[in-house]
Design a protein around this motif. Structure first.
Motif, short mmCIF file in Angstrom:
data_model
loop_
_atom_site.label_atom_id
_atom_site.label_comp_id
_atom_site.label_asym_id
_atom_site.label_seq_id
_atom_site.Cartn_x
_atom_site.Cartn_y
_atom_site.Cartn_z
N ALA A 7 -24.73 -15.46 13.26
CA ALA A 7 -25.18 -16.63 12.47
C ALA A 7 -26.34 -17.09 13.24
O ALA A 7 -27.50 -17.60 12.67
N LEU A 8 -26.43 -17.10 14.47
CA LEU A 8 -27.45 -17.36 15.42
C LEU A 8 -28.65 -16.37 15.08
O LEU A 8 -29.97 -16.74 15.10
N ALA A 10 -29.10 -14.72 12.36
CA ALA A 10 -29.80 -14.91 11.06
C ALA A 10 -30.60 -16.21 11.09
O ALA A 10 -31.66 -16.19 10.71
N ALA A 11 -30.25 -17.32 11.79
CA ALA A 11 -30.70 -18.48 12.01
C ALA A 11 -32.09 -17.89 12.83
O ALA A 11 -33.30 -18.85 12.28
N GLN A 13 -34.03 -15.38 12.57
CA GLN A 13 -34.75 -14.74 11.61
C GLN A 13 -35.37 -15.84 10.70
O GLN A 13 -36.53 -15.94 10.46
N VAL A 14 -34.35 -16.50 10.04
CA VAL A 14 -34.93 -17.46 9.33
C VAL A 14 -35.98 -18.77 9.91
O VAL A 14 -37.13 -18.89 9.38
N LEU B 153 -21.71 -11.93 7.79
CA LEU B 153 -21.35 -13.40 7.89
C LEU B 153 -20.47 -13.78 6.63
O LEU B 153 -20.62 -13.39 5.60
N ILE B 170 -33.07 -25.87 11.56
CA ILE B 170 -34.00 -25.09 11.52
C ILE B 170 -35.05 -25.66 10.48
O ILE B 170 -36.21 -25.73 11.04
N VAL B 293 -36.61 -18.05 2.29
CA VAL B 293 -36.35 -17.34 3.41
C VAL B 293 -34.89 -16.79 3.55
O VAL B 293 -34.60 -15.87 3.36
#
Lengths: 99, 411
Positions: A7-8, A10-11, A13-14, B153, B170, B293
């Motif tokens: 998750a980290l 992916a986060a 990258q996002v 995930l 984010i 994204v």
């Protein structure tokens, strides 16, 4: 545990991509506004005595153009993905390919 | 030959309830796209909801790649191809239908309650919560996929909890960066000129959110209706969704968006941060970019969490602007309890439906939905929020339009 790492990752990258698009494009738009105010002069600037400049207008429309093209690409990308196509930049110019 | 029509009637109720959920999904989430444009006056309230509704409709139709496996990330009632678990499809699929029906009812009731309180809670959390609750009640804890395994995930933790924790952070970082840059770059531009220009940018980015929302959210309902059709033997193709299902879902989400969850729009647009056009652009662009994204990268997140994070971020990124942390805290509480609450309602609903049993059980839970929804609609009439008063000053009407969370909900 591995889920947290995933998750980290992916986060991260996002976040990276979203900062470039989600903060970069508004910044580009702001540069356009800045240039447009320089182009208009007068009451568009905080300093009211400012003169109009043609160069400012040209720069402004270049900035807005970049933003609009980026957004158009974004929309075609969303739509293309929905239709089962993939936007490819292999030859620099964007092309849709069937997945 | 006697045809058993009972499963058909239950199927009909599931379809209606799915569309009702889709509708609440639309009207709960109008705020995510349009709250800032309405608050800054970039768009008139009516124009904003109309634009958002049309784009949601278009988006829903464009989502061709509908996943029939929408429930797979959290519960085990389907296999990986999307086919329903054979153990649940006996008897016209009634076991599966009751689980889905109860899950949807839990989700709708929670969506309506948070709307009544003007809180932007996540519709996807409500839906997953409802499905999880009904599954636990019907099949036990082991039928829920809590933590995913392997390099993807997955599960409640990977698909719901972690993204919910990370996505607002984010979005707010992106919005904060954008806000800071915008104000820095346009420091010497006269305020009126700047704001007029930024309105256009804001409308553009808000439109992008609406389109992405239609594509992402309507397909969840399409997947669920198709699952119900397959379970009851009315549809056999695991790779496609019936056209009428797509059309009905697209219409439901668009109509919901058009009706507009004005209470939530008000909280997000006026309650959290007082925003100016440049901040609106920053927040909307951050939301649009984060949503698009992450859906590309398969990071499942909720539009609501992203939009709220962006708005808070834009408050943090501007010197002199302040975030009303009391309002933010109330939202946070709502987020935390959305999934368990929807699960609880759904589990109770399943229990009642199962106890009464069969067709009568389905009728009883459907009646519960109607009564509870009707009560909340009636209650909302006491302090209506609509396009006429959505942008009134926040402080001016503390009790009328910024409904306090009743104590029993906080506890």
């Amino acid at each position: 545990m591995s889920q947290i790492l995933l998750a980290l990752q992916a986060a991260g990258q996002v976040l990276l991509a979203a900062v470039i698009l989600g903060a970069g494009l508004p910044a580009m738009f702001s540069l356009g506004m800045r240039a447009l105010a320089y182009g208009n002069g007068g009451s568009a600037e905080v300093e009211v005595e400012a003169q109009p400049h043609v160069l400012g207008k040209v720069l402004a429309y270049i900035c807005f153009g970049v933003v609009i093209i980026a957004v158009m690409l974004g929309i075609s990308w969303i739509v293309g993905t929905g239709m089962g196509y993939k936007l490819s930049f292999e030859h620099f110019l964007p092309v849709f390919r069937k997945k | 030959m006697v045809v058993d029509i009972a499963p058909m009637i239950v199927l009909g109720m599931v379809i209606l309830t799915s569309l009702a959920f889709d509708f609440t999904n639309g009207f709960h989430d109008t705020a995510n796209a349009m709250a800032t444009s309405i608050a800054t006056g970039a768009l008139k309230p009516k124009a904003a909801v109309s634009l958002s509704a049309i784009l949601n409709l278009v988006g829903a139709f464009l989502s061709v790649e509908v996943a029939l496996t929408v429930t797979n990330s959290v519960i085990k009632i389907q296999d990986s191809t999307g086919a329903p678990n054979p153990a649940l499809t006996a008897d016209g699929g009634s076991a599966l239908l009751l689980i889905v029906l109860s899950g949807l009812i839990g989700a709708i009731l929670w969506n309506l309650l948070t709307w009544l309180l003007g809180l932007p809670s996540s519709s996807s959390h409500a839906l997953f919560g409802g499905l999880i609750g009904a599954t636990i009640a019907g099949l036990g804890f082991s039928a829920v996929k809590w933590v995913g395994t392997g390099a993807k995930l997955d599960g409640v933790v990977g698909k719901v909890i972690l993204p919910a924790l990370l996505s607002p952070v984010i979005a707010s970082l992106v919005a904060m960066t954008g806000t800071w840059l915008i104000y820095r770059i346009t420091k010497t531009v006269a305020e009126k000129f700047r704001n007029d220009g930024f309105r256009w940018g804001q409308i553009g980015s808000a439109s992008l959110i609406s389109l992405a929302h239609g594509m992402n959210d309507a397909q969840k309902t399409m997947g669920i209706i198709t699952l119900a059709l397959i379970a009851s033997g009315q549809w056999h193709d695991l790779t496609a969704v019936p056209l009428w299902v797509k059309g009905a879902c697209a219409m439901a989400i668009a109509m919901g968006t058009y009706i507009g969850g004005w209470r939530i729009i008000r909280t997000l647009g006026k309650g959290l941060v007082e925003i100016d056009s440049p901040q609106g652009l920053a927040a909307d662009s951050a939301s649009a970019a984060t949503i698009i994204v992450s859906s590309h990268l398969g990071f499942a997140l909720s539009t609501t969490h992203v939009a709220t994070g962006s708005i808070i971020g834009t408050g943090l990124g501007r010197k002199g602007a302040s975030v009303r942390w009391g309002v933010a805290l109330r939202m946070l509480v709502a987020w935390l309890i959305t999934l368990p609450s929807a699960a609880l309602v759904a589990a109770l609903t399943w229990g009642i439906g199962h106890l009464v049993g069969g067709l009568a059980g389905a009728f009883v839970v459907f009646a519960i939905l109607l009564v509870a929804a009707g009560y909340m609609l009636w209650h909302s009439r006491k302090n209506p929020v609509g396009h006429h008063n959505v942008t009134d000053e926040w402080e001016a009407s503390p009790e009328g339009l910024a409904p306090e969370l009743p104590k029993e909900v906080v506890r």
